[in-house]
Design a protein around this motif. Sequence first.
Motif, PDB file in Angstrom:
ATOM      1  N   THR A  45       0.847  -1.183   0.000  1.00  0.00           N
ATOM      2  CA  THR A  45       0.000   0.000   0.000  1.00  0.00           C
ATOM      3  C   THR A  45       0.885   1.237   0.000  1.00  0.00           C
ATOM      4  O   THR A  45       2.015   1.193   0.488  1.00  0.00           O
ATOM      5  CB  THR A  45      -0.939   0.032   1.224  1.00  0.00           C
ATOM      6  N   PRO A  46       0.381   2.350  -0.528  1.00  0.00           N
ATOM      7  CA  PRO A  46       1.200   3.567  -0.580  1.00  0.00           C
ATOM      8  C   PRO A  46       1.654   4.008   0.808  1.00  0.00           C
ATOM      9  O   PRO A  46       0.863   4.048   1.744  1.00  0.00           O
ATOM     10  CB  PRO A  46       0.251   4.610  -1.193  1.00  0.00           C
ATOM     11  N   GLY A  47       2.932   4.296   0.935  1.00  0.00           N
ATOM     12  CA  GLY A  47       3.467   4.807   2.194  1.00  0.00           C
ATOM     13  C   GLY A  47       3.833   3.746   3.216  1.00  0.00           C
ATOM     14  O   GLY A  47       4.364   4.071   4.275  1.00  0.00           O
ATOM     15  N   GLU A  48       3.578   2.468   2.944  1.00  0.00           N
ATOM     16  CA  GLU A  48       3.857   1.411   3.926  1.00  0.00           C
ATOM     17  C   GLU A  48       5.344   1.373   4.248  1.00  0.00           C
ATOM     18  O   GLU A  48       6.193   1.394   3.374  1.00  0.00           O
ATOM     19  CB  GLU A  48       3.412   0.056   3.367  1.00  0.00           C
ATOM     20  N   ARG A  49       5.650   1.349   5.547  1.00  0.00           N
ATOM     21  CA  ARG A  49       7.040   1.247   5.988  1.00  0.00           C
ATOM     22  C   ARG A  49       7.294  -0.030   6.781  1.00  0.00           C
ATOM     23  O   ARG A  49       8.368  -0.598   6.721  1.00  0.00           O
ATOM     24  CB  ARG A  49       7.430   2.457   6.851  1.00  0.00           C
ATOM     25  N   ARG A  71       3.844  11.419   4.231  1.00  0.00           N
ATOM     26  CA  ARG A  71       4.110  12.213   3.029  1.00  0.00           C
ATOM     27  C   ARG A  71       3.719  11.464   1.760  1.00  0.00           C
ATOM     28  O   ARG A  71       3.406  12.083   0.751  1.00  0.00           O
ATOM     29  CB  ARG A  71       5.578  12.618   2.972  1.00  0.00           C
ATOM     30  N   GLU A  72       3.742  10.139   1.801  1.00  0.00           N
ATOM     31  CA  GLU A  72       3.406   9.375   0.599  1.00  0.00           C
ATOM     32  C   GLU A  72       1.919   9.178   0.403  1.00  0.00           C
ATOM     33  O   GLU A  72       1.448   9.133  -0.717  1.00  0.00           O
ATOM     34  CB  GLU A  72       4.131   8.026   0.602  1.00  0.00           C
ATOM     35  N   PHE A  73       1.150   9.040   1.494  1.00  0.00           N
ATOM     36  CA  PHE A  73      -0.273   8.856   1.225  1.00  0.00           C
ATOM     37  C   PHE A  73      -1.097  10.110   1.452  1.00  0.00           C
ATOM     38  O   PHE A  73      -2.300  10.103   1.266  1.00  0.00           O
ATOM     39  CB  PHE A  73      -0.856   7.621   1.930  1.00  0.00           C
ATOM     40  N   HIS A  74      -0.445  11.211   1.798  1.00  0.00           N
ATOM     41  CA  HIS A  74      -1.130  12.509   1.820  1.00  0.00           C
ATOM     42  C   HIS A  74      -0.733  13.316   0.591  1.00  0.00           C
ATOM     43  O   HIS A  74      -0.408  14.485   0.672  1.00  0.00           O
ATOM     44  CB  HIS A  74      -0.782  13.292   3.091  1.00  0.00           C
ATOM     45  N   THR A  75      -0.740  12.662  -0.556  1.00  0.00           N
ATOM     46  CA  THR A  75      -0.428  13.358  -1.808  1.00  0.00           C
ATOM     47  C   THR A  75      -1.498  13.024  -2.833  1.00  0.00           C
ATOM     48  O   THR A  75      -2.195  12.021  -2.720  1.00  0.00           O
ATOM     49  CB  THR A  75       0.946  12.931  -2.359  1.00  0.00           C
ATOM     50  N   GLU A  76      -1.627  13.886  -3.805  1.00  0.00           N
ATOM     51  CA  GLU A  76      -2.569  13.656  -4.894  1.00  0.00           C
ATOM     52  C   GLU A  76      -1.790  13.520  -6.191  1.00  0.00           C
ATOM     53  O   GLU A  76      -0.862  14.277  -6.445  1.00  0.00           O
ATOM     54  CB  GLU A  76      -3.546  14.833  -5.003  1.00  0.00           C
ATOM     55  N   LEU A  77      -2.180  12.537  -6.992  1.00  0.00           N
ATOM     56  CA  LEU A  77      -1.546  12.340  -8.294  1.00  0.00           C
ATOM     57  C   LEU A  77      -2.074  13.407  -9.255  1.00  0.00           C
ATOM     58  O   LEU A  77      -3.272  13.522  -9.460  1.00  0.00           O
ATOM     59  CB  LEU A  77      -1.873  10.939  -8.815  1.00  0.00           C
ATOM     60  N   ILE A  86       3.703  12.318 -10.805  1.00  0.00           N
ATOM     61  CA  ILE A  86       3.919  13.606 -10.156  1.00  0.00           C
ATOM     62  C   ILE A  86       2.831  13.775  -9.106  1.00  0.00           C
ATOM     63  O   ILE A  86       1.643  13.722  -9.419  1.00  0.00           O
ATOM     64  CB  ILE A  86       3.846  14.782 -11.164  1.00  0.00           C
ATOM     65  N   ARG A  87       3.242  13.960  -7.861  1.00  0.00           N
ATOM     66  CA  ARG A  87       2.294  14.093  -6.753  1.00  0.00           C
ATOM     67  C   ARG A  87       2.547  15.399  -6.020  1.00  0.00           C
ATOM     68  O   ARG A  87       3.679  15.845  -5.923  1.00  0.00           O
ATOM     69  CB  ARG A  87       2.441  12.929  -5.773  1.00  0.00           C
ATOM     70  N   ILE A  88       1.468  15.976  -5.475  1.00  0.00           N
ATOM     71  CA  ILE A  88       1.607  17.177  -4.647  1.00  0.00           C
ATOM     72  C   ILE A  88       0.938  16.919  -3.301  1.00  0.00           C
ATOM     73  O   ILE A  88      -0.043  16.173  -3.218  1.00  0.00           O
ATOM     74  CB  ILE A  88       0.991  18.425  -5.321  1.00  0.00           C
ATOM     75  N   ILE A  98       4.480  18.628  10.441  1.00  0.00           N
ATOM     76  CA  ILE A  98       5.491  18.226  11.424  1.00  0.00           C
ATOM     77  C   ILE A  98       5.375  16.733  11.740  1.00  0.00           C
ATOM     78  O   ILE A  98       6.334  16.106  12.166  1.00  0.00           O
ATOM     79  CB  ILE A  98       5.385  19.083  12.701  1.00  0.00           C
ATOM     80  N   LEU A  99       4.204  16.153  11.524  1.00  0.00           N
ATOM     81  CA  LEU A  99       3.984  14.730  11.788  1.00  0.00           C
ATOM     82  C   LEU A  99       4.427  13.936  10.560  1.00  0.00           C
ATOM     83  O   LEU A  99       4.126  14.300   9.431  1.00  0.00           O
ATOM     84  CB  LEU A  99       2.517  14.475  12.124  1.00  0.00           C
ATOM     85  N   THR A 100       5.150  12.854  10.791  1.00  0.00           N
ATOM     86  CA  THR A 100       5.794  12.136   9.688  1.00  0.00           C
ATOM     87  C   THR A 100       5.196  10.770   9.372  1.00  0.00           C
ATOM     88  O   THR A 100       5.276  10.315   8.238  1.00  0.00           O
ATOM     89  CB  THR A 100       7.290  11.940   9.991  1.00  0.00           C
ATOM     90  N   HIS A 101       4.637  10.080  10.363  1.00  0.00           N
ATOM     91  CA  HIS A 101       4.195   8.699  10.176  1.00  0.00           C
ATOM     92  C   HIS A 101       2.826   8.463  10.812  1.00  0.00           C
ATOM     93  O   HIS A 101       2.459   9.142  11.774  1.00  0.00           O
ATOM     94  CB  HIS A 101       5.188   7.724  10.823  1.00  0.00           C
ATOM     95  N   ARG A 102       2.121   7.461  10.290  1.00  0.00           N
ATOM     96  CA  ARG A 102       0.897   6.981  10.930  1.00  0.00           C
ATOM     97  C   ARG A 102       1.206   5.616  11.531  1.00  0.00           C
ATOM     98  O   ARG A 102       1.603   4.687  10.834  1.00  0.00           O
ATOM     99  CB  ARG A 102      -0.243   6.885   9.929  1.00  0.00           C
TER     100      ARG A 102
END
Length: 200
Positions: A45-49, A71-77, A86-88, A98-102
């Motif tokens: 899944t997107p953003g999985e660590r 940062r990976e799953f709070h982006t829009e293609l 390209i995602r923003i 400031i928060l980095t992970h779920r």
Amino acid sequence: MVWLKRLQQWIKQLFKPKKKRRAYPKILKRWNGKDCAVLRIERDTPGERATYRITSIHGQCDYLITLDYLREFHTELVGTFQGTPIRIPTLEYQRNSILTHRFAVWRLWRNGTSDPLGIWDVDLEGNNQRGANFTELASRSAVKMVALSALLLVHVPRIPLLHWESQIERIDWLALLQERIRKELSNDNHNLRACVILQS
């Protein structure tokens, strides 16, 4: 919450009857203890660590620990350029950058249902100046040590408070994560700045 729906769908897939061509999530590593096992499993899944499943011979459920990179799953293609997506960042991420992970901990019941013990957005990077690779390794290592802490629990059948399941239900997951990430970052003052997304 798209992330929550995707994770719940993935969890449901764990319990579907096995079909000939469908494989269960791949087990990347396994640690065995006297009363439980901890499995590092693959989750595409997107953003999985990191994803860990804690299975015990005691109790009525397993536990799933997940770590995703915000940062990976709070982006829009928005499109692709020469085959590269390209995602923003979305506005939600920009407000809480400031928060980095779920970080999430789930109960996985034997009947195929699941419920979250807690879902938190946390800062696992702090003001670290050692680079992205170091902080990624630090966050993965911290969550691995949180999952492996289940191996230290000893089931005492005659004392209800010391049953394995009773002990794991009382774990303060955030405190454990903060302790581990402080060691990984070599910063005794690091604050997770945890934001509760969902808690039972």
